[in-house]
Design an enzyme around this catalytic site. Structure first.
Site, PDB file in Angstrom:
ATOM      1  N   GLU A  62      -6.915   4.596   7.777  1.00  0.00           N
ATOM      2  CA  GLU A  62      -6.753   6.022   7.469  1.00  0.00           C
ATOM      3  C   GLU A  62      -7.998   6.566   6.792  1.00  0.00           C
ATOM      4  OE1 GLU A  62      -3.014   5.640   5.409  1.00  0.00           O
ATOM      5  OE2 GLU A  62      -2.106   5.020   7.304  1.00  0.00           O
ATOM      6  N   ASN A  89       0.873  -1.181   0.000  1.00  0.00           N
ATOM      7  CA  ASN A  89       0.000   0.000   0.000  1.00  0.00           C
ATOM      8  C   ASN A  89       0.906   1.225   0.000  1.00  0.00           C
ATOM      9  OD1 ASN A  89      -1.803   2.047   0.486  1.00  0.00           O
ATOM     10  ND2 ASN A  89      -2.256   1.438   2.606  1.00  0.00           N
ATOM     11  N   LYS A 139       0.126   4.243  -0.355  1.00  0.00           N
ATOM     12  CA  LYS A 139      -0.542   5.447   0.193  1.00  0.00           C
ATOM     13  C   LYS A 139      -0.310   6.628  -0.764  1.00  0.00           C
ATOM     14  CE  LYS A 139       0.023   3.461   4.703  1.00  0.00           C
ATOM     15  NZ  LYS A 139      -0.015   3.634   6.137  1.00  0.00           N
ATOM     16  N   GLY A 187       4.836   1.258   4.888  1.00  0.00           N
ATOM     17  CA  GLY A 187       6.179   1.842   4.790  1.00  0.00           C
ATOM     18  C   GLY A 187       7.201   0.975   4.073  1.00  0.00           C
ATOM     19  N   SER A 195       3.376  -2.382  10.413  1.00  0.00           N
ATOM     20  CA  SER A 195       4.838  -2.411  10.584  1.00  0.00           C
ATOM     21  C   SER A 195       5.459  -3.769  10.239  1.00  0.00           C
ATOM     22  CB  SER A 195       5.214  -1.969  12.006  1.00  0.00           C
ATOM     23  OG  SER A 195       4.790  -0.629  12.219  1.00  0.00           O
ATOM     24  N   HIS A 247      -9.513   1.008   4.818  1.00  0.00           N
ATOM     25  CA  HIS A 247      -8.240   1.208   5.520  1.00  0.00           C
ATOM     26  C   HIS A 247      -8.476   2.149   6.703  1.00  0.00           C
ATOM     27  CE1 HIS A 247      -4.146   2.490   6.379  1.00  0.00           C
ATOM     28  NE2 HIS A 247      -3.757   1.380   5.781  1.00  0.00           N
ATOM     29  N   GLU A 256      -5.488  -5.122  10.618  1.00  0.00           N
ATOM     30  CA  GLU A 256      -4.460  -4.105  10.842  1.00  0.00           C
ATOM     31  C   GLU A 256      -4.748  -3.363  12.144  1.00  0.00           C
ATOM     32  OE1 GLU A 256      -2.465  -2.868   6.934  1.00  0.00           O
ATOM     33  OE2 GLU A 256      -4.261  -1.656   7.116  1.00  0.00           O
ATOM     34  N   GLY A 269       2.361   2.089  10.758  1.00  0.00           N
ATOM     35  CA  GLY A 269       3.302   3.195  10.607  1.00  0.00           C
ATOM     36  C   GLY A 269       3.989   3.599  11.900  1.00  0.00           C
TER      37      GLY A 269
HETATM   38  C1  PEP Z   1      -0.849   0.068   6.175  1.00  0.00           C
HETATM   39  O1  PEP Z   1      -1.032   1.260   6.114  1.00  0.00           O
HETATM   40  O2  PEP Z   1      -1.649  -0.704   5.619  1.00  0.00           O
HETATM   41  C2  PEP Z   1       0.308  -0.428   6.925  1.00  0.00           C
HETATM   42  C3  PEP Z   1       0.285  -1.639   7.370  1.00  0.00           C
HETATM   43  O3  PEP Z   1       1.356   0.459   7.103  1.00  0.00           O
HETATM   44  P1  PEP Z   1       2.794   0.126   7.763  1.00  0.00           P
HETATM   45  O4  PEP Z   1       3.280  -1.140   7.122  1.00  0.00           O
HETATM   46  O5  PEP Z   1       3.638   1.304   7.416  1.00  0.00           O
HETATM   47  O6  PEP Z   1       2.577  -0.040   9.230  1.00  0.00           O
END
Ligand code: PEP
Length: 252
Positions: free
Chosen positions: A98, A10, A12, A236, A214, A96, A168, A174
């Site tokens: 966000e 992803n 973003k 990320g 993460s 998601h 998640e 993040g």
């Molecule tokens: C995400 O936004 O779906 C995600 C898992 O981000 P990160 O891997 O940066 O924690």
């Protein structure tokens, strides 16, 4: 039934066209030897076409980060499923955290988006997960169950079986703070049990459940070794080909 792991990046709101095309080419090269994992890249809308070009002829698939539930109409700023499909999109991330947090996306809207995606043969990656406050209040199971019920209510069983859910935990996205494999497995098992109750045990056994939060090359293998973890949704670490490929190649 063996479920093929699915690892999705992803991106973003990162990467303009040229950067996106370059990163996609690097991912294709760095993951070419892995044939037992499904790989999906989810760039911003504006880079979908460039990434489609870069991954053409490879095993890497194209995903988007959102869609509207209507097929067309007066929805300024939105993008429809047929528009995405036309660009070769096979997966769309919906719900998601966000989008839930900043754009007020609800379980009911996610449910409608899933229906529209199914109507066009596109697979949803449906995101659920609790906040830190909810976890600390002992409400993880309740919050995730409510989200799963709301997102999947009334959907056709065969389509749910072929869908992807991404668990998640919001506190792990993040933040560099990953759920332990035991914490993740516990919620994944709960989601699978709930899907078995809502639909059938066969639907639950076929459904793939990704972990997100993460994920890095260093922790991918142990997370993926859990019986109910069928891949990862990666933020990320998906922005660099080396780290994303390190996750895709977790078994190597
Ligand atoms: C995400 O936004 O779906 C995600 C898992 O981000 P990160 O891997 O940066 O924690």
């Amino acid at each position: 039934m063996a479920r093929m792991p699915i690892i999705a990046g992803n991106w973003k709101m990162h990467n303009k066209r040229a950067e996106a095309e370059q990163l996609a080419r690097e991912v294709v090269a760095a993951t070419a030897a892995t044939t037992d994992v499904e790989i999906v890249l989810c760039p911003p809308f504006t880079s979908l076409e460039a990434v489609a070009k870069a991954i053409a002829g490879s095993r890497v698939k194209l995903g988007a980060q959102n869609c509207h539930f209507e097929e067309k109409g007066a929805f300024t700023g939105e993008v429809s499923v047929p528009m995405l499909k036309e660009l070769g999109v096979e997966y769309v991330i919906i719900g998601h955290s966000e989008r839930r947090q900043y754009f007020a996306e609800t379980d009911a809207a996610i449910n409608r988006k899933a229906q529209t995606l199914y109507a066009h043969g596109v697979t949803p990656i449906i995101c659920v997960g609790e906040t830190l406050e909810e976890r600390e209040a002992g409400r993880t199971a309740e919050v995730v169950s409510t989200q799963v019920r709301g997102c999947l209510a009334g959907l056709p069983a065969d389509k749910v079986a072929a869908s992807v859910i991404a668990y998640e935990p919001v506190w792990a996205i993040g933040t560099g703070r990953t759920a332990t494999k035991e914490q993740a497995q516990e919620v994944h098992a709960l989601i699978r049990k709930l899907v078995a109750e809502m639909f059938t045990p066969d639907v639950a056994a076929a459904l793939r459940i990704q972990y997100g939060g993460s994920v890095k090359p260093e922790n991918a293998r142990e997370l993926m070794s859990q019986p109910d973890i069928d891949g990862a949704l990666v933020g990320g670490a998906s922005l660099k080909a080396e780290s994303f490929a390190g996750i895709v190649n977790f078994n190597k």
